[in-house]
Design a protein around this motif. Structure first.
Motif, PDB file in Angstrom:
ATOM      1  N   ILE A  77       0.835  -1.221   0.000  1.00 29.73           N
ATOM      2  CA  ILE A  77       0.000   0.000   0.000  1.00 29.73           C
ATOM      3  C   ILE A  77       0.864   1.263   0.000  1.00 29.73           C
ATOM      4  N   SER A  78       1.821   1.336   0.947  1.00 27.87           N
ATOM      5  CA  SER A  78       2.574   2.592   1.083  1.00 27.87           C
ATOM      6  C   SER A  78       3.738   2.665   0.105  1.00 27.87           C
ATOM      7  N   ASN A  79       4.446   1.542  -0.084  1.00 27.97           N
ATOM      8  CA  ASN A  79       5.630   1.586  -0.947  1.00 27.97           C
ATOM      9  C   ASN A  79       5.310   1.260  -2.399  1.00 27.97           C
ATOM     10  N   GLY A  80       4.095   0.786  -2.650  1.00 30.48           N
ATOM     11  CA  GLY A  80       3.689   0.497  -4.023  1.00 30.48           C
ATOM     12  C   GLY A  80       4.440  -0.652  -4.682  1.00 30.48           C
ATOM     13  N   MET A  81       4.970  -1.553  -3.866  1.00 26.99           N
ATOM     14  CA  MET A  81       5.681  -2.701  -4.476  1.00 26.99           C
ATOM     15  C   MET A  81       4.673  -3.616  -5.176  1.00 26.99           C
ATOM     16  N   VAL A  82       5.036  -4.117  -6.319  1.00 32.16           N
ATOM     17  CA  VAL A  82       4.109  -4.982  -7.061  1.00 32.16           C
ATOM     18  C   VAL A  82       4.683  -6.373  -7.346  1.00 32.16           C
ATOM     19  N   ASN A  83       5.975  -6.540  -7.103  1.00 28.08           N
ATOM     20  CA  ASN A  83       6.594  -7.834  -7.384  1.00 28.08           C
ATOM     21  C   ASN A  83       6.407  -8.756  -6.171  1.00 28.08           C
ATOM     22  N   ALA A  84       5.517  -9.736  -6.320  1.00 27.57           N
ATOM     23  CA  ALA A  84       5.162 -10.595  -5.182  1.00 27.57           C
ATOM     24  C   ALA A  84       6.366 -11.389  -4.676  1.00 27.57           C
ATOM     25  N   VAL A  85       7.250 -11.794  -5.588  1.00 24.17           N
ATOM     26  CA  VAL A  85       8.419 -12.585  -5.173  1.00 24.17           C
ATOM     27  C   VAL A  85       9.284 -11.762  -4.219  1.00 24.17           C
ATOM     28  N   LEU A  86       9.495 -10.493  -4.583  1.00 23.98           N
ATOM     29  CA  LEU A  86      10.336  -9.632  -3.732  1.00 23.98           C
ATOM     30  C   LEU A  86       9.667  -9.339  -2.396  1.00 23.98           C
ATOM     31  N   LYS A 100       7.541 -11.257  -0.811  1.00 28.35           N
ATOM     32  CA  LYS A 100       7.610 -12.473   0.013  1.00 28.35           C
ATOM     33  C   LYS A 100       9.012 -12.639   0.599  1.00 28.35           C
ATOM     34  N   GLU A 101      10.029 -12.254  -0.189  1.00 31.66           N
ATOM     35  CA  GLU A 101      11.407 -12.352   0.285  1.00 31.66           C
ATOM     36  C   GLU A 101      11.629 -11.426   1.487  1.00 31.66           C
TER      37      GLU A 101
END
Ligand code: AMP
Length: 298
Positions: A226-235, A237-238
């Motif tokens: 939500i806040s950082n806007g990350m979209v890569n699920a693999v990253l 989860k890491e």
């Protein structure tokens, strides 16, 4: 059917032990055109269970809570034998509420001699928790089908705490044409964020402290999306795995991000569910959070 002697002041709560009596109870309500809500549990009740009962009482004329520790959903090396059982305590906890009946079948009533029928819920029962608990969700689906046929509820209430279970039950109800609406209720948490669970009683004080890492990881996942806007699920989860690894007592079973139908997510498209299973000593805990832009649910 008996009124429990310990609750002479509770005019409501009947104890029902047989499927025949349970079905008769449902038939009477149908004849009177009263709605029936149902809360299936395995007992050792806590606020999470009670929140489901309250919701059912709010939304229906009558409410039935079942308590049955279902042997068919435990693997051979799991905790069926030591699963906490406290029927008297459970009835005390329910007695202040307008629960009309508690369905308390024993194993012989539910699984008669020679019982061999099983519902196979398919692939959604073999991923996430199903991967480390083979047969678990088929056992859940089978007992819920039996309970629905015994109780014949208009609505049945389940906790989001067991997210995969809610997907399994929705599929079961849809595909086998149960005339029961499935209502999913929010996860109830301890003040520090740990999701309430009957299995929390297994934790010693060190493990109890360490168990907080599950909620911290879920909140980190929510923030990254939500806040950082990350979209890569693999990253994502890491990152979550790295955080959980900072807790020496925690051993990860899985960290997954899935869609509403439990489908795998590579690129985040809201809503998604972040799901965790983590072992602390011998105790395996699960938790999840649904991440949605407008509606954040715990
Ligand atoms: P159980 O007795 O663990 O089989 O749970 C019975 C029902 O209570 C299931 O629908 C669970 O998802 C629900 N439940 C368990 N823990 C919680 C919780 N912390 N918050 C909300 N519902 C819960």
């Amino acid at each position: 059917m008996v009124i429990h002697p310990s609750f002479p002041n509770s005019p409501y709560m009947q104890l029902i032990k047989t499927i025949k009596d349970m079905q008769a109870f449902g038939r009477r309500l149908k004849a009177e055109r009263k709605s029936l809500g149902f809360v299936p549990t395995m007992g050792a009740l806590h606020e999470g269970h009670l929140s489901l009962a309250r919701r059912s009482i709010d939304e229906n004329d009558f409410t039935v809570v079942s308590i049955f520790v279902n042997p068919a959903q435990f693997g051979p090396n799991e905790d069926f034998k030591k699963y906490p059982r406290d029927t008297e305590g459970d009835l005390q906890k329910l007695s202040p509420f307008k629960v009309d009946a508690v369905f308390l079948p024993d194993a012989a009533e539910m699984y008669t001699a020679g019982f061999s029928t099983s519902i196979n819920i398919g692939n959604i029962g073999t991923i996430l928790c199903g991967a480390s608990r083979p047969g678990h969700f088929n056992g859940v689906a089978t007992v819920v089908a039996k309970l629905f046929n015994a109780v014949t509820p208009d609505r049945a209430y389940f906790g989001q705490k067991d997210f995969q279970q809610t997907v399994v039950i929705n599929k079961l109800a849809r595909e086998l044409n149960f005339a029961t609406d499935i209502i999913v209720c929010p996860t109830v948490r301890e003040p520090d964020g740990l999701a309430m669970s009957s299995r929390n009683t297994y934790l010693n004080s060190e493990e109890r402290k360490a168990a907080l890492i599950l909620y911290k990881a879920l909140k980190l996942g929510e923030e990254l999306i939500i806040s950082n806007g990350m979209v890569n699920a693999v990253l994502i989860k890491e990152e979550l795995r790295m955080l959980i690894h900072t807790e020496p007592l925690a051993v990860i079973d899985y960290v997954e991000i899935v869609a509403a139908d439990l489908g795998e997510v590579e690129k985040i498209k809201l809503p998604v569910a972040i799901c965790l299973a983590v072992k602390l000593g011998k105790t395996r805990l699960i938790d999840n959070i649904i991440v949605d832009r407008f509606q954040r649910k715990s």
